[in-house]
Design a protein around this motif. Structure first.
Motif, PDB file in Angstrom:
ATOM      1  N   LEU B  10      43.225  44.192 -75.854  1.00  0.00           N
ATOM      2  CA  LEU B  10      44.136  45.316 -76.052  1.00  0.00           C
ATOM      3  C   LEU B  10      45.397  45.154 -75.202  1.00  0.00           C
ATOM      4  CD1 LEU B  10      43.980  47.959 -77.725  1.00  0.00           C
ATOM      5  CD2 LEU B  10      43.430  49.118 -75.590  1.00  0.00           C
ATOM      6  N   LEU B  11      45.199  44.708 -73.962  1.00  0.00           N
ATOM      7  CA  LEU B  11      46.338  44.514 -73.061  1.00  0.00           C
ATOM      8  C   LEU B  11      47.263  43.417 -73.574  1.00  0.00           C
ATOM      9  CD1 LEU B  11      44.832  44.822 -69.482  1.00  0.00           C
ATOM     10  CD2 LEU B  11      46.303  46.406 -70.711  1.00  0.00           C
ATOM     11  N   VAL B  12      46.645  42.327 -74.054  1.00  0.00           N
ATOM     12  CA  VAL B  12      47.450  41.231 -74.598  1.00  0.00           C
ATOM     13  C   VAL B  12      48.253  41.736 -75.795  1.00  0.00           C
ATOM     14  CG1 VAL B  12      47.343  38.996 -75.757  1.00  0.00           C
ATOM     15  CG2 VAL B  12      45.930  39.419 -73.750  1.00  0.00           C
ATOM     16  N   LEU B  13      47.599  42.537 -76.629  1.00  0.00           N
ATOM     17  CA  LEU B  13      48.280  43.110 -77.792  1.00  0.00           C
ATOM     18  C   LEU B  13      49.476  43.957 -77.357  1.00  0.00           C
ATOM     19  CD1 LEU B  13      47.901  43.346 -80.914  1.00  0.00           C
ATOM     20  CD2 LEU B  13      46.830  45.554 -80.471  1.00  0.00           C
ATOM     21  N   TRP B  14      49.247  44.780 -76.321  1.00  0.00           N
ATOM     22  CA  TRP B  14      50.307  45.642 -75.796  1.00  0.00           C
ATOM     23  C   TRP B  14      51.494  44.794 -75.334  1.00  0.00           C
ATOM     24  CZ3 TRP B  14      50.910  47.165 -70.180  1.00  0.00           C
ATOM     25  CH2 TRP B  14      51.856  48.167 -70.005  1.00  0.00           C
ATOM     26  N   CYS B  15      51.194  43.740 -74.574  1.00  0.00           N
ATOM     27  CA  CYS B  15      52.258  42.867 -74.071  1.00  0.00           C
ATOM     28  C   CYS B  15      52.998  42.195 -75.230  1.00  0.00           C
ATOM     29  CB  CYS B  15      51.683  41.790 -73.152  1.00  0.00           C
ATOM     30  SG  CYS B  15      50.872  42.435 -71.708  1.00  0.00           S
ATOM     31  N   LEU B  16      52.229  41.693 -76.209  1.00  0.00           N
ATOM     32  CA  LEU B  16      52.858  40.988 -77.324  1.00  0.00           C
ATOM     33  C   LEU B  16      53.758  41.922 -78.125  1.00  0.00           C
ATOM     34  CD1 LEU B  16      50.030  38.651 -78.669  1.00  0.00           C
ATOM     35  CD2 LEU B  16      52.088  38.059 -77.384  1.00  0.00           C
ATOM     36  N   ILE B  17      53.244  43.123 -78.405  1.00  0.00           N
ATOM     37  CA  ILE B  17      54.043  44.092 -79.163  1.00  0.00           C
ATOM     38  C   ILE B  17      55.337  44.395 -78.412  1.00  0.00           C
ATOM     39  CG2 ILE B  17      54.156  46.533 -79.799  1.00  0.00           C
ATOM     40  CD1 ILE B  17      51.306  46.352 -80.709  1.00  0.00           C
ATOM     41  N   ALA B  18      55.183  44.581 -77.081  1.00  0.00           N
ATOM     42  CA  ALA B  18      56.349  44.943 -76.287  1.00  0.00           C
ATOM     43  C   ALA B  18      57.370  43.810 -76.255  1.00  0.00           C
ATOM     44  CB  ALA B  18      55.906  45.299 -74.870  1.00  0.00           C
ATOM     45  N   LEU B  19      56.864  42.575 -76.117  1.00  0.00           N
ATOM     46  CA  LEU B  19      57.775  41.451 -75.959  1.00  0.00           C
ATOM     47  C   LEU B  19      58.356  40.987 -77.296  1.00  0.00           C
ATOM     48  CD1 LEU B  19      55.816  39.416 -73.272  1.00  0.00           C
ATOM     49  CD2 LEU B  19      57.927  40.712 -72.951  1.00  0.00           C
ATOM     50  N   MET B 242      46.487  56.524 -74.155  1.00  0.00           N
ATOM     51  CA  MET B 242      45.155  56.564 -73.569  1.00  0.00           C
ATOM     52  C   MET B 242      44.509  55.185 -73.611  1.00  0.00           C
ATOM     53  SD  MET B 242      41.937  58.854 -74.667  1.00  0.00           S
ATOM     54  CE  MET B 242      41.177  57.508 -75.541  1.00  0.00           C
ATOM     55  N   ALA B 243      44.624  54.520 -74.755  1.00  0.00           N
ATOM     56  CA  ALA B 243      43.970  53.224 -74.908  1.00  0.00           C
ATOM     57  C   ALA B 243      44.529  52.216 -73.905  1.00  0.00           C
ATOM     58  CB  ALA B 243      44.157  52.710 -76.335  1.00  0.00           C
ATOM     59  N   VAL B 244      45.847  52.190 -73.767  1.00  0.00           N
ATOM     60  CA  VAL B 244      46.444  51.213 -72.850  1.00  0.00           C
ATOM     61  C   VAL B 244      46.027  51.497 -71.409  1.00  0.00           C
ATOM     62  CG1 VAL B 244      48.630  50.506 -71.828  1.00  0.00           C
ATOM     63  CG2 VAL B 244      48.378  50.551 -74.294  1.00  0.00           C
ATOM     64  N   VAL B 245      46.098  52.768 -71.013  1.00  0.00           N
ATOM     65  CA  VAL B 245      45.766  53.107 -69.636  1.00  0.00           C
ATOM     66  C   VAL B 245      44.296  52.819 -69.346  1.00  0.00           C
ATOM     67  CG1 VAL B 245      45.536  55.019 -68.010  1.00  0.00           C
ATOM     68  CG2 VAL B 245      47.599  54.793 -69.374  1.00  0.00           C
TER      69      VAL B 245
END
Lengths: 327, 271
Positions: B10-19, B242-245
């Motif tokens: 999930l964290l990797v997804l968050w980073c990828l989406i952001a970048l 919530m999911a990211v945190v």
């Protein structure tokens, strides 16, 4: 033994630790950890400093190296007063005097490899780098009995004795003249102690080193030391050449220490001299002679007056004792 | 390692989406009037908001906002805090006393309130949010670093380094910082979670990014007015937040255990 010229002369060294208490952390009293200690170490010899735990022997070693600031006194090292050096001069002088610590576990940075630990002194003084540093480290490893491939390992991969060898290699790296061995073998078991003591002896011969050997173990000190000083509660009790001290101890405290020293011979019979009581608190040391509360030969004068320095004849022996018995 | 796969992905997804978000043809500000308040359905993955803007596109842009803010705030406060804490503990004396009092003062305020005050004074905007949160955030790292250094600097290997003639800078960089990194890194991982929440909070209050730019906090704020007719406007960014945190916190817990185990087996130290 005493033919060399003095390498280090310590005069009237005092180290008092403040005890702070109350709302504004005012200094309420002082712990006199080291109180007026003078000693002289000849070039190429070993000076043993013995005493019970807490008598201030470690403090003596560390103040001489300026790892703690002294309260008073002078320390002449090759003619230069160590206690007056500024930070830059001190860094230079530290190349000539080193320390080996008691605990080989906590005295090596766990995150550094053996190679970088031993190379650190050379690197921080800008004495070697690259290939030259590497060969120097290998030579040092070899000299203290470790293998060159050990240099890429971490300290936790080694035993206590091996770690102490790493500590010795580190101390040797700068080619010092003087090394303080602060209980350097006390944390090791006896067979390893002997190896390390032999190594220290060999290195002394080879590099013409002088040691200040701090220990609570008389057997260890006897093995290595040329001169021995006995300390009790921050003060010197007796200073003598090793042989004189062991054959002819003058101070009652020295006599008691020697009689408590185990002899590795089960059939040996002797009278033990047992001291009663505990070491008094250095916060509130006894008046007069500090040993009078436990001394078997205590006299009235001991309780009020500081004992004078007595030179035991012949004077060339340099056997000194601080005791009213001989005045 | 196994129980960390979920949060980690999930964290990797968050980073990828952001970048990588900006690389895709997103239209977060395009108004599509007929679709105002349309819920999750076939036309757009996550529906439309009250102005008819696609929620999915705005969510991606919001992820970018929270990621950038979290990383820059934690980087700045981590470096500032650990350096200040380390130096002050190493130097000691008056310097240390001043820092400790400063930390006490900062800690006496509720952090988010101080950030609101700072952001309010400096005016809204993402740079000011970063500055405000970093000014509040360094305190935790400073306190932790100071406490760690106080215990590490008494160890004999630091005395040994001084005896060798190592300069203070060398002592700090080679003998103190490497040994106190593990707890600081764990603290930083939780710090990222805290910052994501704080940024959302500030944006919710209108102090963060300004419209039409999107942030999860401001999306939730916009949604609150239509909560009963179009709940997806609150639920979607809320769930994302919530999911990211949660993922960061689980990852941080795992990181702490992992570093601890290492410390226990690799660096057996006796005192």
């Amino acid at each position: 033994m005493t033919n060399g010229k003095p390498l280090l002369q310590v005069h009237h060294l005092k180290k008092y630790f403040p005890i702070r208490s109350g709302l504004f952390s005012r200094v309420s009293s002082w712990v006199k950890a080291v109180d007026d200690v003078s000693l002289e170490i000849q070039e190429g010899t070993t000076f043993g400093l013995v005493g019970e735990s807490g008598c201030g022997k470690t403090t003596v070693g560390r103040t001489i190296l300026r790892l703690m600031e002294p309260t008073e006194g002078t320390a002449l090292f090759e003619g230069e007063n160590l206690f007056q050096l500024d930070a830059r001069q001190l860094r230079q002088t530290r190349r000539r005097m080193q320390i080996i610590f008691q605990d080989p576990y906590s005295s090596l940075n766990p995150r550094m490899t053996v190679g970088s630990l031993i190379g650190e002194p050379l690197r921080v003084h800008g004495l070697a780098k690259g290939v030259a540093l590497d060969t120097h480290v290998r030579r040092l490893l070899d000299r203290v009995g470790l293998r060159p491939e050990h240099q890429s390992r971490y300290p936790h991969e080694f035993s206590g004795g091996q770690r102490q060898r790493i500590g010795i290699a580190r101390a040797l790296a700068l080619n010092p003249k003087f090394i303080v061995c602060d209980e350097a073998v006390s944390a090791l078991d006896v067979s390893i102690q002997a190896q390390i003591l032999n190594l220290l002896g060999d290195l002394q011969q080879e590099f013409h080193l002088s040691y200040l050997f701090i220990s609570h173990d008389l057997n260890v000190v006897q093995y290595l030391a040329d001169h021995i000083a006995v300390m009790y509660l921050g003060k010197l009790m007796e200073v003598a050449p090793a042989t004189a001290l062991f054959e002819n101890p003058k101070h009652p405290y020295t006599q008691a220490l020697l009689s408590a020293n185990p002899i590795p011979d089960p059939s040996a019979q002797r009278e033990r001299m047992l001291l009663s009581g505990d070491v008094p608190s250095p916060l509130n040391p006894p008046a007069g002679c500090r040993f009078h509360t436990r001394c078997p030969e205590v006299m009235d004068i001991c309780k009020t007056q500081d004992p004078p320095l007595i030179h035991i004849s012949p004077p060339q022996n340099r056997h000194q004792v601080w005791c009213h018995l001989y005045s | 390692m196994i129980r960390c796969w979920g949060p980690l992905s999930l964290l990797v997804l968050w980073c990828l989406i952001a970048l990588l978000g900006p690389l895709f043809p997103l239209t977060p500000n395009q108004i599509d009037l007929p679709n105002i308040l349309t819920g999750i359905g076939s036309q757009a993955w996550l529906g439309y908001d009250d102005l008819g803007r696609p929620m999915f596109d705005r969510l991606v842009i919001g992820a970018r906002t929270s990621f950038i803010v979290a990383i820059s705030v934690v980087t700045v406060s981590f470096i500032m805090g650990s350096l200040l804490g380390t130096c002050s503990a190493y130097i000691g004396g008056v310097v240390d006393l001043v820092l400790v009092r400063m930390i006490d003062i900062f800690l006496a305020f509720p952090g988010i309130l101080l950030a609101i005050a700072l952001a309010g004074m400096m005016g809204p905007g993402i740079e000011n949010v970063v500055i405000a949160l970093a000014l509040v955030g360094w305190v935790g790292y400073a306190r932790l670093a100071r406490a760690q250094v106080l215990s590490v600097k008494e160890q004999e290997h630091v005395v040994a380094a001084i005896a060798i003639g190592t300069k203070p800078l060398g002592i700090i960089s080679r003998h103190l910082l490497p040994l106190i990194m593990a707890p600081l890194i764990v603290e930083a991982s939780f710090g990222i979670a805290g910052t994501v929440i704080a940024e959302a909070g500030l944006s919710f209050l209108g102090l963060g990014v300004q419209p039409p730019a999107a942030s999860w906090g401001s999306m939730i704020r916009d949604g609150t007015r239509y909560m009963l007719v179009a709940p997806h406007m609150v639920v979607v960014p809320g769930l994302a937040l919530m999911a990211v945190v949660l993922a960061i916190n689980i990852f941080g817990d795992w990181l702490r255990d992992w570093l601890d185990v290492k410390a226990g087996t690799r660096h057996t130290s006796r005192s």
